[in-house]
Design a protein around this motif. Structure first.
Motif: not given
Length: 495
Positions: A450-472
């Motif tokens: 999908c085309d998500s606002w979680y990803l940076d449109p320039r690099s395609g990196r996941l820049t908004l979301i923390w990719p793990d549990f919140a407690f981690a």
């Protein structure tokens, strides 16, 4: 240590959840030399700005509140927006933040002065110097509008969902709602009740799951007020229940199947028309975009005065909205429920660090920060709710509190060590970014098509979301680590 005395010890930009939360914690530990700049005429951030019909939170009320200021009086499981705003205003007032908040004050620029080891802030109220700068402007502060021809020439009222024009009467009007995300699914059922015609313009269909939103009874509220331990137990139970949802975001097959089935079963149960159901069926993996919660969106979409156009907006010609697929929709009012500049923060252009480098230049290929909070080349500066500090399955306030703990730890370290300038190393930031990239590689955000606002449109990196549990996130980033900073020896891993 600087030989120059700043006007304030800490300057905070933004009086939303993050700025208010940090201010409360500073006050409680006895700090008084801080100021919170707010460009609006009232604190509150997101919950001040979003006043559209039906606005409410999609995180349980007792989890979407400060752990250090629990509220036993929430009216419902999911609080309406006005109630959250009242909670934030009351929290700020009760903790004495009024004397620290500068309303109607726009910070137009901030520059690190290496000669004085201070931040110099230019604002609409004048110049202020600070030893430490905290960016608490949030990700949802700058509305995004579609870039299409004719958007400025629409003859009728046209506004963003976060800038709702309450002077516009929608009764009997033809209303076009651009977007089908979290705001839109709350707005559509409300507008459909009074408008003569509602055209929902959808680029891609969202996944929607049922929303049970019971009221808390007077007896339940009374119990929580009398027994703080019970309130703490409720909050903990809600937190760990939310954490269970991360398995789906991590693309665990069984969790994915269960989540997808729940959403599609909800769609089938509420939408009988097969043609409409097809338009409302997502064609990407669940969780790749934000999973929405509503029990009245699909019924509203099935009403005879509501139509769904499964195409993106291409242009506006007079009072006609032209879609990419060539269809045309006439409207008296246009509502843009089109999100925010989340991945590319406009304020970054105004923050200047060492060597004259702007934060936007540092973030040219996507937002980055060590511990999601400190940026190399920007001394004595911290960012709350910035790079990889959001979660798609739990409470944003939990994450914000972890970052506040980190910042307070940094301030405590400075106080104990004679106020050294803290600049995180480029190496520490790179290592953290590599960690995030590694954690995110197999998640649904990167693999869900999908085309998500979680990803940076320039690099395609996941820049908004923390990719793990919140407690981690809290375990890794909730404590200040001086060894990631210049002038301090790096920790050597134990054998």
């Amino acid at each position: 240590m600087s030989l120059f005395e700043p006007d304030v010890d800490v300057a905070i930009i933004g009086a939303g959840i993050a700025g208010i939360g940090l201010g409360i914690r500073l006050r409680r530990r006895g700090d008084r030399s801080f100021v919170i700049f707010e460009r609006a005429s009232q604190p509150g951030g997101t919950w001040r700005d979003n006043t559209y019909p039906g606005v409410a939170c999609d995180v349980p009320s007792h989890l979407y509140s400060y752990s250090f200021m629990p509220n036993p009086g929430w009216s419902r499981f999911f609080a309406p927006g006005a109630e959250i705003q009242s909670y934030l205003l009351a929290s700020a007032a009760e903790e004495g933040l009024d004397e620290h908040i500068r309303l109607d004050t726009d910070v137009t620029g901030a520059r690190w002065d290496a000669g004085r080891d201070l931040w110099e802030l230019e604002s609409s109220a004048g110049t202020v110097t600070a030893r430490v700068l905290v960016l608490a402007a949030g990700r949802l502060s700058s509305p995004r509008y579609p870039s299409v021809p004719g958007i400025d020439a629409f003859p009728g009222p046209a506004f963003h969902s976060a800038r709702w024009d309450h002077d516009v009467d929608l009764s009997g009007k033809r209303v076009a709602i651009v977007g089908s995300g979290a705001s839109s699914i709350q707005i559509v059922p409300e507008v459909a009740r009074i408008a003569s015609r509602v055209s929902v313009l959808q680029r891609s269909a969202p996944y929607v799951i049922p929303r049970a939103n019971p009221e808390y009874t007077a007896a339940e509220r009374s119990l929580l007020e009398r027994d703080p331990a019970e309130l703490a137990r409720l909050r903990a139970a809600l937190f760990w229940r939310a954490e269970e949802a991360y398995a789906q975001r991590a693309a665990e097959p069984q969790a994915l199947d269960a989540a997808r089935t729940r959403a599609l079963d909800h769609l089938h149960a509420q939408v009988a028309d097969t043609s409409l159901r097809e338009k409302l069926t997502p064609h990407y993996e669940i969780g790749c975009k934000r999973v929405l919660i509503s029990s009245d969106y699909y019924p509203a979409m099935s009403q005879p005065n509501v139509s769904l156009e499964a195409s993106a907006l291409a242009a506006i010609e007079g009072n006609t909205l032209v879609m990419v697929n060539g269809t045309r929709h006439e409207a008296d009012v246009v509502i843009f429920a089109t999100g925010f500049h989340a991945a590319e923060q406009p304020y970054a252009e105004t923050i200047v660090g060492r060597g004259g480098v702007t934060l936007s230049e540092h973030w040219a290929h996507g937002m980055t920060a060590f511990a999601s909070t400190a940026v190399s080349g920007f001394p004595n500066m911290f960012v709350i709710n910035g790079p990889n500090a959001a979660v798609g399955h739990n409470s944003a306030i939990y994450m914000i509190e972890a970052q506040i703990d980190y910042i307070l730890g940094a301030l405590q370290y400075q106080r104990a060590e004679g106020d050294p300038v803290l600049t995180v190393t480029a190496e520490a930031e790179r290592e953290y970014v590599d960690l995030v990239d590694g954690l995110s590689a197999s998640t649904v955000w990167m693999t869900g098509r999908c085309d998500s606002w979680y990803l940076d449109p320039r690099s395609g990196r996941l820049t908004l979301i923390w990719p793990d549990f919140a407690f981690a996130f809290r375990e890794r980033n909730g404590r200040f680590d001086e060894h990631a900073y210049e002038g301090v020896s790096r920790k050597i891993p134990s054998a």
